[in-house]
Design an enzyme around this catalytic site. Structure first.
Site, short mmCIF file in Angstrom:
data_model
loop_
_atom_site.label_atom_id
_atom_site.label_comp_id
_atom_site.label_asym_id
_atom_site.label_seq_id
_atom_site.Cartn_x
_atom_site.Cartn_y
_atom_site.Cartn_z
CG ASP A 23 -0.33 -0.25 2.60
OD1 ASP A 23 0.11 0.66 3.35
OD2 ASP A 23 -0.04 -1.21 2.63
CD GLU A 114 -3.30 3.93 11.18
OE1 GLU A 114 -2.34 4.41 11.90
OE2 GLU A 114 -3.46 3.63 9.89
#
Length: 224
Positions: A23, A114
């Site tokens: 990613d 997150e």
């Protein structure tokens, strides 16, 4: 539920199979996607948006480069829970690259959950409010695209911020962040991770991701 059911199907008989991926975001200003493909990578997840007011400046070029290299690709949204509703952020994500189509080369969008520097832990939300926010994002994404988004998290965040909720086990594929030699205990009641982010360093940029299945299974996930 369709995307998760097919993701589960991808794992049947493929316990030893794995597909390399990675990613990236604007922090990787230049990525050699062709070299990544030639090294064995077959998918990439690319940052598209954040909150309801930020578009990653490298998304378009990264997406084009990944497509040209033959990689299965998809976008991800860095969530700011509570800043606006989950539905608003899902709409923003879809409007700026995070949509999905059943073309076999586009992964369902990924919701990145997150903490962030400078913001309160768990974005200042209670565990129940966080679960409701994620559900609102997920449901809006599903209603507009036909698939549920993948959920990216780590065990500590999921436990602290959702109370280790199992509300998404039957709908949303799990992208597990754990930098270790094995995935370890899976949070939230998921029986397994669909994708494991196993390292924050990948040879061709960004983080290393491993799909928990074979290439045919990865393509089924993309197909929806």
């Amino acid at each position: 539920m369709k995307s998760f059911v097919l993701a589960a199907t991808a794992l049947v008989g493929a316990a030893q199979a794995a597909v390399q991926g990675f990613d990236v975001s604007h922090y990787q200003s230049s990525v050699n996607f062709a070299a990544a493909y030639n090294s064995g990578a077959r998918f990439v997840i690319i940052k598209a948006t954040e909150s309801n007011n930020y578009i990653d400046p490298k998304f378009n070029s990264h997406y084009t480069g990944a497509t040209s290299a033959g990689l299965i690709r998809g976008g991800y949204h860095f969530a700011h829970p509570g800043a606006t509703t989950g539905a608003v952020q899902a709409d923003y994500f879809i409007a700026h690259g995070g949509g999905w189509s059943s073309d076999g080369i586009t992964l369902p969008g990924m919701l990145d959950l997150e903490n962030a520097s400078g913001y309160a832990a768990c974005w200042g939300l209670s565990q129940s409010a966080m679960v409701s926010w994620i559900k609102a994002f997920s449901d809006r994404y599903r209603s507009r695209t036909g698939v549920y988004p993948m959920l990216y998290t780590n065990p500590s965040w999921w436990s602290s911020c959702t109370g280790n909720s199992n509300a998404f086990v039957n709908t949303n594929p799990l992208v597990l962040a754990r930098y270790a030699s094995a995935p370890g205990t899976i949070p939230g009641g998921w029986p397994y991770q669909t994708i494991w982010q196993n390292s924050d360093s990948y040879a061709y940029g960004g983080d290393s991701d491993i799909f928990n299945g074979d290439l045919a299974g990865l393509k089924r996930l993309a197909k929806g």
